[in-house]
Design an enzyme around this catalytic site. Structure first.
Site, PDB file in Angstrom:
ATOM      1  CB  CYS A 115      -0.940  -0.002   1.199  1.00 46.81           C
ATOM      2  SG  CYS A 115      -1.945  -1.478   1.280  1.00 46.81           S
ATOM      3  CG  HIS A 255      -3.342   3.187   2.161  1.00 52.59           C
ATOM      4  ND1 HIS A 255      -3.837   2.814   0.925  1.00 52.59           N
ATOM      5  CD2 HIS A 255      -3.416   2.079   2.942  1.00 52.59           C
ATOM      6  CE1 HIS A 255      -4.176   1.538   0.968  1.00 52.59           C
ATOM      7  NE2 HIS A 255      -3.935   1.059   2.183  1.00 52.59           N
ATOM      8  CG  ASN A 285      -6.664  -1.311   1.207  1.00 47.21           C
ATOM      9  OD1 ASN A 285      -5.947  -0.842   0.321  1.00 47.21           O
ATOM     10  ND2 ASN A 285      -6.181  -1.793   2.339  1.00 47.21           N
TER      11      ASN A 285
HETATM   12  O1  UT7 Z   1      -3.826  -1.547   3.661  1.00 47.16           O
HETATM   13  C1  UT7 Z   1      -3.041  -1.452   4.800  1.00 47.16           C
HETATM   14  C2  UT7 Z   1      -3.105  -2.636   5.663  1.00 47.16           C
HETATM   15  N1  UT7 Z   1      -4.407  -2.924   6.147  1.00 47.16           N
HETATM   16  C3  UT7 Z   1      -4.858  -2.408   7.295  1.00 47.16           C
HETATM   17  O2  UT7 Z   1      -4.241  -1.548   7.863  1.00 47.16           O
HETATM   18  C4  UT7 Z   1      -6.133  -2.984   7.825  1.00 47.16           C
HETATM   19  C5  UT7 Z   1      -6.212  -2.772   9.287  1.00 47.16           C
HETATM   20  N2  UT7 Z   1      -7.282  -3.456   9.931  1.00 47.16           N
HETATM   21  C6  UT7 Z   1      -8.607  -3.182   9.795  1.00 47.16           C
HETATM   22  O3  UT7 Z   1      -8.994  -2.367   8.994  1.00 47.16           O
HETATM   23  C7  UT7 Z   1      -9.563  -3.877  10.746  1.00 47.16           C
HETATM   24  O4  UT7 Z   1      -8.822  -4.570  11.707  1.00 47.16           O
HETATM   25  C8  UT7 Z   1     -10.549  -4.839  10.058  1.00 47.16           C
HETATM   26  C9  UT7 Z   1     -11.574  -4.070   9.230  1.00 47.16           C
HETATM   27  C10 UT7 Z   1      -9.804  -5.817   9.159  1.00 47.16           C
HETATM   28  C11 UT7 Z   1     -11.310  -5.640  11.106  1.00 47.16           C
HETATM   29  O5  UT7 Z   1     -11.981  -4.747  12.008  1.00 47.16           O
HETATM   30  P1  UT7 Z   1     -11.841  -4.914  13.594  1.00 47.16           P
HETATM   31  O6  UT7 Z   1     -12.678  -3.893  14.171  1.00 47.16           O
HETATM   32  O7  UT7 Z   1     -10.380  -4.901  13.905  1.00 47.16           O
HETATM   33  O8  UT7 Z   1     -12.485  -6.305  13.832  1.00 47.16           O
HETATM   34  P2  UT7 Z   1     -11.847  -7.599  14.540  1.00 47.16           P
HETATM   35  O9  UT7 Z   1     -10.860  -8.252  13.627  1.00 47.16           O
HETATM   36  O10 UT7 Z   1     -11.405  -7.240  15.920  1.00 47.16           O
HETATM   37  O11 UT7 Z   1     -13.120  -8.514  14.642  1.00 47.16           O
HETATM   38  C12 UT7 Z   1     -14.236  -8.170  15.466  1.00 47.16           C
HETATM   39  C13 UT7 Z   1     -15.327  -9.190  15.227  1.00 47.16           C
HETATM   40  C14 UT7 Z   1     -14.838 -10.634  15.291  1.00 47.16           C
HETATM   41  O12 UT7 Z   1     -15.826 -11.422  15.887  1.00 47.16           O
HETATM   42  P3  UT7 Z   1     -15.721 -11.847  17.429  1.00 47.16           P
HETATM   43  O13 UT7 Z   1     -14.416 -12.580  17.570  1.00 47.16           O
HETATM   44  O14 UT7 Z   1     -15.756 -10.555  18.196  1.00 47.16           O
HETATM   45  O15 UT7 Z   1     -16.917 -12.713  17.609  1.00 47.16           O
HETATM   46  C15 UT7 Z   1     -14.716 -11.000  13.832  1.00 47.16           C
HETATM   47  O16 UT7 Z   1     -14.856 -12.375  13.612  1.00 47.16           O
HETATM   48  O17 UT7 Z   1     -15.880  -8.995  13.923  1.00 47.16           O
HETATM   49  C16 UT7 Z   1     -15.876 -10.243  13.226  1.00 47.16           C
HETATM   50  N3  UT7 Z   1     -15.714  -9.962  11.805  1.00 47.16           N
HETATM   51  C17 UT7 Z   1     -16.763  -9.748  10.987  1.00 47.16           C
HETATM   52  N4  UT7 Z   1     -18.088  -9.748  11.204  1.00 47.16           N
HETATM   53  C18 UT7 Z   1     -18.874  -9.484  10.152  1.00 47.16           C
HETATM   54  C19 UT7 Z   1     -14.566  -9.838  11.096  1.00 47.16           C
HETATM   55  N5  UT7 Z   1     -14.857  -9.560   9.813  1.00 47.16           N
HETATM   56  C20 UT7 Z   1     -16.195  -9.495   9.715  1.00 47.16           C
HETATM   57  C21 UT7 Z   1     -17.083  -9.243   8.653  1.00 47.16           C
HETATM   58  N6  UT7 Z   1     -18.411  -9.242   8.931  1.00 47.16           N
HETATM   59  N7  UT7 Z   1     -16.664  -8.982   7.395  1.00 47.16           N
END
Ligand code: UT7
Length: 328
Positions: A115, A255, A285
């Site tokens: 990125c 980004h 993204n």
């Molecule tokens: O391009 C540069 C590099 N990329 C980044 O910098 C990305 C950085 N990270 C992010 O943008 C975020 O971490 C994400 C969007 C990927 C995830 O968001 P989050 O708020 O960090 O969610 P999480 O991974 O902590 O997950 C929270 C919950 C989990 O469920 P439990 O364990 O709380 O029951 C996940 O399983 O959300 C669940 N989850 C989803 N639920 C519905 C994860 N993805 C999804 C989804 N739909 N698509």
């Protein structure tokens, strides 16, 4: 070396016609428009059709940038294509773009920094123009990420989209142009965002394909914090290098990884919403393409005026991060 400064002479962007909405994803994985919108800010992303490939969008974006710079492809003497989704392993996508454009005087190559690739490219091209080794450099960020997305992995499949953006860099007069650049990486974080299969370590085979080793894998939650801290820090560094502060910034174009990352970085820097550009709702993204697409959208919408101070910051797999500050 004199006092030559490099500045952006023209920009362009292009993306596939295909659109993948949150509603489409709701039908294939266990997710919801509500989750995607509140956790990421994304509503839709562009998705290339089968048969479409990265350099096609790169060439369209590049032609627009060259034309708006008032130049011909034959005026370009350097092509840097930032991509992690090249047309093929050999030759570089840069060389394929060169041939398609007819930019036969250029040296062409790819920049692999995920990125941050576009800001890595801008930084290198800036030095080449400043030192007189290049006059008109074309920097492109182009990706077809959707080919490497595992559409059964709800954590990554909602995030990524396709597209390309380009900028032509050349010598500029007066106080305009690129004022400061900074790029950094830390390979110890390799496994936070990676695609382990298909290279020499795990050569492509029926087995790597079946186990999905070629797909992007991400530890999103850990990356989130590093992304916010790194983008805020490097933004402060380029501002300090130029003897300026975040208060002086006219427009901040980060980004586009996640609306919450953008908000957190802007908040740390004390840059209010009116001075932050976001298109994540429309594109998701797009890795190296995200900043040049956003930049060109801002130019087209008249959001950037002469003498504006523009701050660009990125963070991505590697991990890599970068900052570029310029006076338009
Ligand atoms: O391009 C540069 C590099 N990329 C980044 O910098 C990305 C950085 N990270 C992010 O943008 C975020 O971490 C994400 C969007 C990927 C995830 O968001 P989050 O708020 O960090 O969610 P999480 O991974 O902590 O997950 C929270 C919950 C989990 O469920 P439990 O364990 O709380 O029951 C996940 O399983 O959300 C669940 N989850 C989803 N639920 C519905 C994860 N993805 C999804 C989804 N739909 N698509």
């Amino acid at each position: 070396m004199g006092n030559v400064r490099a500045g952006i002479l023209g920009t362009g962007h292009s993306y596939p016609e295909g659109i993948l909405t949150n509603a489409d994803l709701e039908k294939t994985v266990e997710t919801s428009d509500e989750w995607i919108t509140t956790r990421t800010g994304i509503k839709q992303r562009r998705k290339a059709a089968p048969g479409e490939y990265t350099s096609q969008f790169a060439v369209r974006a590049a032609r627009q940038a060259i034309e708006r710079a008032g130049l011909e492809p034959s005026d370009i003497d350097l092509i840097l294509c930032a991509t992690v989704t090249p047309d093929q392993i050999l030759p570089s996508t840069g060389c394929l773009i060169q041939a398609e454009l007819g930019a036969h005087r250029a040296a062409a190559m790819d920049v692999v920094a995920a990125c941050s690739g576009f800001l890595y490219g801008l930084t290198l091209a800036n030095t080449m123009v400043q030192t007189g080794q290049s006059r008109n450099a074309l920097v492109i960020g182009a990706e077809i990420l959707t080919q490497y997305v595992d559409y059964s992995d709800r954590q990554t499949c909602v995030l990524f989209g396709d597209g390309a953006g380009a900028a032509v860099l050349g010598p500029v007069e007066g106080d305009r142009g690129i004022l400061a650049t900074r790029i950094k990486s830390d390979g110890r974080y390799e496994e936070q965002l990676y695609s382990p299969g298909g290279g020499t370590r795990r050569p492509p085979s029926a087995e790597t394909l079946a186990s999905g080793d070629h797909f992007f894998k991400m530890k999103g939650n850990e990356l989130f914090k590093v992304a916010v801290r790194s983008m805020a820090d490097i933004s402060r560094e380029v501002l300090e290098q130029a003897g300026l502060t975040a208060e002086d910034v006219s427009l901040f174009i980060p980004h586009q990884a996640n609306q919450r990352i953008t908000d957190a970085v802007a908040n740390k820097l004390n840059v209010d919403d009116a001075r932050v550009y976001s298109n994540i709702a429309m594109h998701g993204n797009t890795s190296s393409a995200s900043i040049p697409i956003a930049l060109d959208e801002c130019v087209e919408a008249g959001r950037i005026k002469k003498d504006d101070l523009i701050l660009l910051a990125s963070f991505g797999g590697g991990v890599t991060w970068g900052g570029v500050l310029m006076r338009w």
